[in-house]
Scaffold this motif. Structure first.
Motif, PDB file in Angstrom:
ATOM      1  N   ASP A  62     -15.169  66.512 102.852  1.00  0.00           N
ATOM      2  CA  ASP A  62     -16.035  66.346 104.016  1.00  0.00           C
ATOM      3  C   ASP A  62     -15.257  66.427 105.328  1.00  0.00           C
ATOM      4  O   ASP A  62     -15.767  66.924 106.336  1.00  0.00           O
ATOM      5  CB  ASP A  62     -16.766  65.003 103.937  1.00  0.00           C
ATOM      6  CG  ASP A  62     -17.841  64.995 102.868  1.00  0.00           C
ATOM      7  OD1 ASP A  62     -18.276  63.895 102.475  1.00  0.00           O
ATOM      8  OD2 ASP A  62     -18.252  66.086 102.417  1.00  0.00           O
ATOM      9  N   SER A  63     -14.035  65.958 105.297  1.00  0.00           N
ATOM     10  CA  SER A  63     -13.230  65.899 106.516  1.00  0.00           C
ATOM     11  C   SER A  63     -12.827  67.268 107.055  1.00  0.00           C
ATOM     12  O   SER A  63     -12.423  67.383 108.219  1.00  0.00           O
ATOM     13  CB  SER A  63     -11.977  65.056 106.275  1.00  0.00           C
ATOM     14  OG  SER A  63     -11.211  65.605 105.222  1.00  0.00           O
ATOM     15  N   ASP A  90      -5.050  65.899 110.577  1.00  0.00           N
ATOM     16  CA  ASP A  90      -4.821  66.907 109.541  1.00  0.00           C
ATOM     17  C   ASP A  90      -3.337  67.040 109.187  1.00  0.00           C
ATOM     18  O   ASP A  90      -2.989  67.725 108.226  1.00  0.00           O
ATOM     19  CB  ASP A  90      -5.330  68.276 109.996  1.00  0.00           C
ATOM     20  CG  ASP A  90      -6.845  68.320 110.137  1.00  0.00           C
ATOM     21  OD1 ASP A  90      -7.322  68.929 111.115  1.00  0.00           O
ATOM     22  OD2 ASP A  90      -7.533  67.765 109.274  1.00  0.00           O
ATOM     23  N   ALA A  91      -2.479  66.418 109.950  1.00  0.00           N
ATOM     24  CA  ALA A  91      -1.049  66.519 109.698  1.00  0.00           C
ATOM     25  C   ALA A  91      -0.698  65.922 108.331  1.00  0.00           C
ATOM     26  O   ALA A  91      -1.114  64.796 108.008  1.00  0.00           O
ATOM     27  CB  ALA A  91      -0.263  65.812 110.795  1.00  0.00           C
ATOM     28  N   GLN A 119       5.826  73.390  96.045  1.00  0.00           N
ATOM     29  CA  GLN A 119       6.721  72.390  96.625  1.00  0.00           C
ATOM     30  C   GLN A 119       6.157  71.770  97.905  1.00  0.00           C
ATOM     31  O   GLN A 119       6.634  70.738  98.354  1.00  0.00           O
ATOM     32  CB  GLN A 119       8.103  73.002  96.918  1.00  0.00           C
ATOM     33  CG  GLN A 119       8.196  73.787  98.231  1.00  0.00           C
ATOM     34  CD  GLN A 119       7.447  75.098  98.209  1.00  0.00           C
ATOM     35  OE1 GLN A 119       6.977  75.561  97.158  1.00  0.00           O
ATOM     36  NE2 GLN A 119       7.328  75.735  99.377  1.00  0.00           N
ATOM     37  N   GLY A 120       5.155  72.404  98.478  1.00  0.00           N
ATOM     38  CA  GLY A 120       4.522  71.879  99.680  1.00  0.00           C
ATOM     39  C   GLY A 120       5.066  72.493 100.955  1.00  0.00           C
ATOM     40  O   GLY A 120       6.203  72.970 101.010  1.00  0.00           O
ATOM     41  N   THR A 121       4.227  72.470 101.980  1.00  0.00           N
ATOM     42  CA  THR A 121       4.611  72.949 103.299  1.00  0.00           C
ATOM     43  C   THR A 121       4.071  71.966 104.336  1.00  0.00           C
ATOM     44  O   THR A 121       2.937  71.499 104.228  1.00  0.00           O
ATOM     45  CB  THR A 121       4.097  74.379 103.549  1.00  0.00           C
ATOM     46  OG1 THR A 121       4.587  74.859 104.798  1.00  0.00           O
ATOM     47  CG2 THR A 121       2.579  74.455 103.542  1.00  0.00           C
ATOM     48  N   GLN A 122       4.893  71.661 105.318  1.00  0.00           N
ATOM     49  CA  GLN A 122       4.545  70.646 106.307  1.00  0.00           C
ATOM     50  C   GLN A 122       3.648  71.238 107.385  1.00  0.00           C
ATOM     51  O   GLN A 122       3.942  72.307 107.936  1.00  0.00           O
ATOM     52  CB  GLN A 122       5.811  70.083 106.953  1.00  0.00           C
ATOM     53  CG  GLN A 122       5.558  69.045 108.034  1.00  0.00           C
ATOM     54  CD  GLN A 122       5.057  67.739 107.466  1.00  0.00           C
ATOM     55  OE1 GLN A 122       5.630  67.181 106.534  1.00  0.00           O
ATOM     56  NE2 GLN A 122       3.967  67.206 108.041  1.00  0.00           N
ATOM     57  N   VAL A 123       2.588  70.526 107.691  1.00  0.00           N
ATOM     58  CA  VAL A 123       1.723  70.861 108.819  1.00  0.00           C
ATOM     59  C   VAL A 123       1.766  69.695 109.795  1.00  0.00           C
ATOM     60  O   VAL A 123       1.485  68.553 109.419  1.00  0.00           O
ATOM     61  CB  VAL A 123       0.278  71.127 108.365  1.00  0.00           C
ATOM     62  CG1 VAL A 123      -0.650  71.254 109.570  1.00  0.00           C
ATOM     63  CG2 VAL A 123       0.216  72.376 107.505  1.00  0.00           C
ATOM     64  N   THR A 124       2.137  69.988 111.031  1.00  0.00           N
ATOM     65  CA  THR A 124       2.204  68.980 112.085  1.00  0.00           C
ATOM     66  C   THR A 124       1.271  69.396 113.209  1.00  0.00           C
ATOM     67  O   THR A 124       1.306  70.547 113.650  1.00  0.00           O
ATOM     68  CB  THR A 124       3.637  68.840 112.614  1.00  0.00           C
ATOM     69  OG1 THR A 124       4.516  68.542 111.522  1.00  0.00           O
ATOM     70  CG2 THR A 124       3.727  67.722 113.644  1.00  0.00           C
ATOM     71  N   VAL A 125       0.445  68.469 113.652  1.00  0.00           N
ATOM     72  CA  VAL A 125      -0.520  68.755 114.703  1.00  0.00           C
ATOM     73  C   VAL A 125      -0.251  67.820 115.874  1.00  0.00           C
ATOM     74  O   VAL A 125      -0.354  66.596 115.723  1.00  0.00           O
ATOM     75  CB  VAL A 125      -1.968  68.591 114.202  1.00  0.00           C
ATOM     76  CG1 VAL A 125      -2.946  68.996 115.304  1.00  0.00           C
ATOM     77  CG2 VAL A 125      -2.196  69.413 112.945  1.00  0.00           C
TER      78      VAL A 125
END
Length: 127
Positions: A62-63, A90-91, A119-125
């Motif tokens: 939903d978010s 969302d970060a 392995q993942g990837t960083q998202v920074t907002v």
């Protein structure tokens, strides 16, 4: 078995967009239902989007409904997450996951339903 590698994360201002990619190698990609998950510090891992083997059906938390779009290109062995109107909340570290399934029209939204993870990837907002 499949190997997953995410890319496309980074720093973006609030309101901006990013597109994440998850490239798969190994077994035939089209046998896998795929999901995108995120985990922020101190929070549980949550599924933000999922897609069936065929790409014919999708799930969104939903978010993120109306802002994120999951898609896949089975010819390129890649699943995407287009993220628009990003918010500071969302970060997180975003990871893709794969589950081999014989059901073409079923998606999966729980971490325990997936057997393979990137392995993942960083998202920074930034606000």
């Amino acid at each position: 078995q499949v190997q997953l590698v995410e890319s496309g994360g980074g720093l973006v201002q609030a309101g901006g967009s990013l597109r994440l990619s998850c490239a798969a190698s190994g077994r035939t990609f089209s046998v896998y239902a795929m999901g995108w998950f995120r985990q922020a510090p101190g929070k549980e891992r949550e599924c933000v989007a999922a897609i069936t083997r065929s790409g014919g059906a999708t799930y969104y938390a939903d978010s993120v409904k109306g802002r994120f779009t999951i898609s896949r290109d089975n010819a390129k062995n890649t699943v995407y997450l287009q993220m628009n109107s990003l918010k500071p909340e969302d970060a997180a570290v975003y990871s893709c996951a794969a589950r081999s399934t014989s059901y073409s029209y079923t998606y999966y939204s729980k971490p325990g339903e997936y057997g393979y993870w990137g392995q993942g990837t960083q998202v920074t907002v930034s606000s």
